[in-house]
Design an enzyme around this catalytic site. Structure first.
Site, PDB file in Angstrom:
ATOM      1  CG  ASP A 170      -2.016   1.318   1.757  1.00  0.00           C
ATOM      2  OD1 ASP A 170      -2.317   1.231   0.565  1.00  0.00           O
ATOM      3  OD2 ASP A 170      -2.524   1.452   2.315  1.00  0.00           O
ATOM      4  CB  CYS A 209      -4.537  -2.172  -4.426  1.00  0.00           C
ATOM      5  SG  CYS A 209      -5.468  -0.370  -5.308  1.00  0.00           S
ATOM      6  CB  SER A 246      -6.170   0.406  -8.787  1.00  0.00           C
ATOM      7  OG  SER A 246      -6.279  -1.075  -7.820  1.00  0.00           O
ATOM      8  CD  GLN A 306      -2.539   5.987  -2.798  1.00  0.00           C
ATOM      9  OE1 GLN A 306      -2.647   4.976  -2.510  1.00  0.00           O
ATOM     10  NE2 GLN A 306      -4.425   5.501  -1.621  1.00  0.00           N
TER      11      GLN A 306
END
Ligand SMILES: *[C@@H]1O[C@H](CO)[C@@H](O)[C@H](O)[C@H]1NC(C)=O
Length: 212
Positions: A110, A142, A149, A187
């Site tokens: 992550d 994900c 993703s 992200q």
């Protein structure tokens, strides 16, 4: 969340959150109703003891989720970074069946990036070989359905456009286009840089393969 490319010949993606125990039925319903035959899973089931995604398939044999019977047909471990599972999916209401292939990348944490661009490109090649010639969406998930993703979809979209002969590739604009459709795609700065590296590496591989 359904994500589209400008080019109707390229696959559409459904980027989704990793199923939870309470949403496994919704997940298989989405797989069924979208006509999906390829699922890309980009998260391990748990990370440092923290659950990232519910195991939404049977360990062996079959499980029934509402009216969807899912049979694990095979599990093929390609390398330490990813494996491929094949499911036989049956709608018990209609008796219709379909084969669904799940590509599971195991070592992408992550908010992080994969260990190497080459491994992810190899993974993508296997996904696209399986998908080739289809017109259904590819489901990519994900844990939150945005960071990993988004990074995968960005790389795949850009490389697909290149393969179709697009003359100009603007990766940042492609990301903007994705973010217009779903906030939070890709992200971190590292994830964006990884996408650039992966695209560059693939371009290099293509150049090397050209006749000198
Ligand atoms: C599905 O298969 C079962 C068992 O063969 C049969 O009893 C049922 O009528 C079938 N349902 C449909 C909708 O074809």
């Amino acid at each position: 969340m359904i994500l589209m490319d400008h080019d109707p010949r390229n696959p559409t993606y459904i980027s989704s959150q990793g199923p939870l125990l309470s949403t496994v039925v919704d997940f298989w319903q989405m797989v069924w109703e979208s006509g999906c035959v390829v699922v890309v899973m980009l998260t391990p089931l748990s990370e440092n003891g923290v659950k990232q995604c519910h195991p939404y398939w049977p360990d062996e044999g079959s499980d029934v989720y509402h009216v969807y019977e899912v049979n694990l047909v095979s599990e093929h471990i390609w390398c330490e970074d990813f494996l491929v599972r094949s499911f036989y999916l049956k709608n018990l209401q209609t008796n219709e069946t379909r084969t669904v292939t799940q590509f599971h990348f195991l070592s992408w944490m992550d908010r992080g990036i994969p260990n190497s661009a080459r491994t992810l490109l190899d993974f993508r090649r296997k996904v696209n070989k399986c998908y080739r010639g289809r017109s259904c969406p590819i489901i990519v998930h994900c844990s939150d359905g945005a960071g990993r993703s988004g990074t995968y979809i960005l790389i795949d979209m850009v490389l697909n456009r290149m393969a179709k002969g697009a003359k100009e590739i603007d990766i940042a604009a492609t990301l903007e286009h994705l973010r217009d459709q779903r906030a939070g795609m890709v992200q971190t700065k590292e994830q964006f840089e990884f996408a650039l590296t992966a695209v560059a590496e693939e371009v290099n591989a293509i150049l090397k393969a050209l006749p000198q």
